[in-house]
Design an enzyme around this catalytic site. Structure first.
Site, PDB file in Angstrom:
ATOM      1  CG  ASP A 185      -3.076  -3.196  -3.553  1.00  0.00           C
ATOM      2  OD1 ASP A 185      -3.137  -4.431  -3.423  1.00  0.00           O
ATOM      3  OD2 ASP A 185      -3.430  -2.403  -2.646  1.00  0.00           O
ATOM      4  CE  LYS A 220      -1.680  -4.363   5.725  1.00  0.00           C
ATOM      5  NZ  LYS A 220      -2.797  -4.805   4.852  1.00  0.00           N
ATOM      6  CD1 TRP A 234      -1.748 -10.212   0.427  1.00  0.00           C
ATOM      7  CD2 TRP A 234      -3.399  -9.251  -0.738  1.00  0.00           C
ATOM      8  NE1 TRP A 234      -2.849 -10.172   1.237  1.00  0.00           N
ATOM      9  CE2 TRP A 234      -3.880  -9.569   0.557  1.00  0.00           C
ATOM     10  CE3 TRP A 234      -4.259  -8.628  -1.634  1.00  0.00           C
ATOM     11  CZ2 TRP A 234      -5.189  -9.306   0.960  1.00  0.00           C
ATOM     12  CZ3 TRP A 234      -5.559  -8.358  -1.232  1.00  0.00           C
ATOM     13  CH2 TRP A 234      -6.006  -8.710   0.055  1.00  0.00           C
TER      14      TRP A 234
END
Lengths: 464, 421
Positions: B231, B267, B150
């Protein structure tokens, strides 16, 4: 070895000793006895012949073994201690959160209305832009400077939504470190306890200017001016826009002019912390006068704003960092760099509090209702100040001048009690307050004024 | 500072002459957000935004889960609720429930009380607070991140005070995992180094290790004494199963070792703008966990004092209620299933069209994103000729696709592969 790794919790001593490599190198066995310490769920070696530390030779020692217990936060820790107390007389005058006369937390009516509107509208929860909700930024700037202010009309203002006052100060701190390396922030003595932590973690050097004069329980104006003058040119001067925390002592308008003079003279950069707009005098515009005075001089300046107290949005973490610049181009550039600081910290700010503010401050009807609630809250504090003063002067026969309670402004009063005396307040009287002698009048009811006054008199006269 | 400009002037015009910010340059637009900016400017009715890392419905609209609306209504209706400061570590219920969600209620680490969980500002905030803590208290200040990862990871960890290095991850030749390279690079990392691992649905590639590969990674990490930092931004979103997507993390937590976990609800609960997340640090024992927690508070207090209440309250309301929790799992699976369906539709469509190349990675990759393997020239071509907006690394957000728009994307990819370089 793989199978030993899988079941470390119940491993037998022999299986993992021989070949296990720790970060500190292979284990020495020597004259070592091994024991399984069930509580710690790991093996310890007690080595007689290798002097120091059994820890070094231990298998499965935590990587964080050396982490020490940090002390509780001096301000927020007070509320924790208060909660833990079971005494009936206990009084929480620690954190600056508004309470009603019944000593209950207060959610403003306008806030409830705004939240209901938001639910009805069924808005989405998409990411805000890094700089925050545009509608929020707009009304926030207008609230602080006035909608007609040239800094807004000329687009010389960069406003970025931040995580209440703390988060906004932190963005500013990081910005100062990056673009003004070596520049100092001058903070008042005393100031809000978290200011120095914020600048320390931002790696911005700071020093103090004289502010509170214990002899007069007022402002050491001469000292303040001298210290600001003596600081290296181009320093940032942290000023409390109104309702100084923790002292409650604000400069007069004439004194503000002189402060602005010396700041201009030394090419310092004014840096306002505005956490109580509306809460000090009851008037939003009056409480913004100091900031507007500096802006009117054409100075570039920073303002960290918070809605925690004046809109009671404490836990929503809503505020803003404002930077008044010499040109709109500079404001655009500064804003882009503030965004670059926010992105690796939390990406973009939380939406809920921002929407509440945009709805209240941006709607004329709700805004007027807010002003009325603001006056009510500030009025209750003034009423409590008066009652406390009356109780003190009625009870205390020593002739001590308690009028500072009436002169001080905002949520807090700086009682002048020292550390031992504040400990007495807590230990004997169950009054929870910060060790610097600060009490939050927002946590005081008229009904408790006499009790508090007894506690203060006892601590002041009988404890040294 | 200009030492000559010391005359006191009340005139704004002359005060403008010198700005103390003259040396501050304009920062470039964030690369990912810049895609949406460009998309918004395009007037074409055919335009498609595949840059956004946010779920979209079949109609291309943002989605607020029904269960979230229910929870929010409950909260707003509750007259006893107040907006007092949360503790520095956040909402207690939320923290406990978050740890249970990622580690499983029966996790030995939870039962042994050796985890500290603190509420943070979504995934980013959790990573930053964790990184700052490690930079202050851990002896190894290097973190290894996968290549690619990311876009914000490097900046987050660098500003936290860590040195960032990378380990091989994506293999462009197979459009899959470079497992050998990963093992080699982690084997040669200094003992004790921190390793960032995407718990599931690797961003941007969508390439995840298999369970067997996870096991090998775990053994390597433990034998070298590396410190894993997970993560977890897509739990439940990748396969549709909350437990399934947490396997990698749970195996590490179960082996008695230590690790850090950054969780995001952006999300999987669609709470993007509320900024809800949690940082958990699984420690050797309860005593260490409690000291670690006290030090996390010292990181948080000067950053933002305490976290925002709204999003965390929504999460806690849902997680603690059996019915709401079940409703959530159903809505979550529906989102994950729609993404998986888009994958299959795109794959079938490219196959039917006879587009050259092996496109099976579209259905092998997991989560919101597909790393198409298209190069930046091909991407630019697709944007210019077909109004397809995506990041230049070839990543597309499957969440931005619908049955209606799959044919258009197929055309664009086909053209890019057959015509453009």
């Amino acid at each position: 070895m793989a199978s030993a790794m899988l079941s470390l919790a119940s491993v037998s001593p022999s299986a993992s000793l021989s070949t296990h490599e720790t970060p500190k190198g292979k284990l020495k066995l020597g004259s070592t006895s091994w024991s399984l310490n069930k509580e710690r769920n790991c093996l310890f070696a007690k080595t007689e012949s290798f002097g120091r530390v059994s820890m070094v030779a231990a298998v499965n020692v935590s990587k964080f073994e050396g982490v020490t217990m940090a002390p509780p936060d001096p301000i927020l820790g007070v509320s924790e201690a208060f909660k833990a107390s079971t005494n009936e007389s206990k009084l929480n005058l620690g954190v600056g959160a508004y309470r009603t006369e019944d000593l209950q937390p207060y959610v403003l009516d306008v806030v409830k209305k705004a939240e209901n509107l938001m639910i009805e509208r069924g808005e989405n929860k998409e990411y805000l832009p890094i700089e925050g909700l545009a509608a929020f930024n707009k009304v926030t700037a207008e609230l602080l400077f006035g909608a007609d202010n040239p800094v807004i009309k000329q687009q010389r203002l960069a406003t970025v939504q931040g995580l209440s006052g703390t988060g906004s100060l932190r963005l500013a701190g990081a910005f100062i470190e990056r673009y003004f390396p070596g520049a100092k922030v001058l903070i008042s003595s005393p100031t809000w306890g978290n200011h120095k932590n914020i600048f320390n973690d931002s790696r911005v050097p700071w020093s103090e200017y004289r502010y509170y004069d214990p002899k007069t329980v007022g402002l050491d104006f001469e000292g303040m001016i001298a210290d600001i003058k003596a600081a290296p040119e181009g320093s940032f001067v942290l000023l409390h826009g109104c309702a100084h925390n923790p002292t409650g002592i604000d400069p007069t308008p004439e004194q503000w002019e002189k402060i602005a003079d010396v700041i201009q003279e030394k090419n310092h950069i004014p840096f306002f912390d505005v956490a109580y707009q509306g809460f000090a005098s009851g008037s939003l515009d009056t409480d913004a006068a100091s900031v507007r005075l500096f802006a009117a001089r054409g100075l570039e300046l920073l303002v960290a704003q918070s809605y925690s107290k004046n809109l009671g949005l404490y836990a929503e973490r809503i505020g803003a960092i404002n930077v008044v610049c010499a040109s709109s181009d500079a404001a655009t550039r500064v804003k882009s760099q503030l965004k670059r600081i926010a992105r690796p910290m939390y990406s973009n700010p939380p939406i809920h509090g921002a929407r509440i503010v945009a709805n209240v401050v941006g709607d004329p009807a709700l805004f007027n209702e807010w002003k009325a609630e603001m006056e009510m809250m500030a009025g209750r504090i003034k009423g409590v100040r008066q009652k406390l003063y009356d109780s003190l002067t009625a009870t205390d026969k020593s002739g001590k001048d308690w009028s500072f309670i009436l002169k001080q402004i905002g949520m807090f009063s700086f009682t002048g009690l020292n550390k031992a005396q504040t400990e007495n307040m807590t230990n004997k009287w169950h009054v929870y307050m910060t060790k610097d002698g600060r009490i939050s009048l927002a946590g005081l009811s008229l009904a408790k004024c006499e009790y508090l006054s007894d506690a203060i008199i006892d601590s002041y006269h009988n404890v040294s | 500072m200009d030492a000559h400009n010391n005359s006191i002037s009340a005139s704004p015009a002359s005060a403008h002459a010198n700005s103390v910010f003259a040396h501050v340059v304009r920062a470039p637009e964030d690369p990912i957000l810049g895609v949406t900016v460009a998309y918004n400017k395009d007037p074409s009715p055919l335009k498609l935004n595949l840059g956004v890392g946010a779920y979209r419905t079949e109609e291309g609209k943002p989605l607020v889960l029904n269960v979230v609306r229910k929870a929010e209504q409950l909260l707003v209706n509750d007259m006893s609720r107040v907006k007092e400061y949360l503790p520095i570590v956040g909402l207690a219920d939320f923290n406990k429930l978050s740890a249970k969600l990622i580690l499983g209620a029966d996790s030995p680490a939870i039962q042994e009380n050796r985890i500290t969980t603190v509420q943070c500002l979504s995934g980013t905030g959790s990573l930053r607070v964790g990184g700052e803590f490690l930079a202050r208290h851990y002896h190894e200040r290097t973190i290894y991140i996968p290549l690619p990862t990311w876009g914000n990871h490097t900046k987050v960890f660098t500003l936290a005070g860590l040195t960032v290095k990378s380990y091989r991850y994506y293999d462009p030749a197979t459009r899959g995992l470079n497992f050998q390279g990963l093992l080699e690079d982690l084997s040669s990392a200094p003992a004790g180094a921190i390793v960032l691992l995407h718990a599931c649905a690797h961003n941007p590639t969508g390439v995840d290790p298999t369970l067997e590969q996870w096991e090998q990674i775990r053994q390597l990490v433990r034998s070298r004494g590396l410190l894993p930092f997970f993560d977890s931004a897509y739990q439940g979103f990748a396969s549709g199963s909350l437990d399934g997507d947490a396997q990698s993390v749970r195996r590490f937590a179960a082996d008695g070792g230590e690790c850090l976990i950054a969780q995001s609800y952006a999300k999987n609960m669609g709470l993007y703008g509320e900024r809800v997340g949690a940082l958990s640090i699984v420690c050797k024992n309860a005593d260490v966990a409690s000291k670690v927690e006290s030090q996390l508070k010292l990181v948080i207090r000067p950053m933002y004092s305490n976290p925002p209440i709204h999003g965390a309250s929504i999460v806690a309301t849902i997680l603690k209620d059996r019915d709401l929790f079940n409703e959530w799992t159903v809505e979550l699976k529906a989102m994950a299933d729609r993404i998986i369906s888009m994958r299959h539709q795109l794959f079938e469509s490219l196959r039917a069209k006879g587009t050259p190349g092996d496109w099976s990675h579209i259905i092998k990759q997991i989560g919101m994103f597909t790393f198409t393997g298209l190069n930046s020239e091909q991407v630019a071509f697709m944007t210019k000729e077909y109004h397809i907006y995506m990041t230049s690394d070839g990543r597309i957000s499957m969440a931005g696709l619908s049955s209606r728009t799959v044919p258009h994307l197929t055309e664009a990819i086909h053209a890019a592969v057959t015509r453009a370089a």
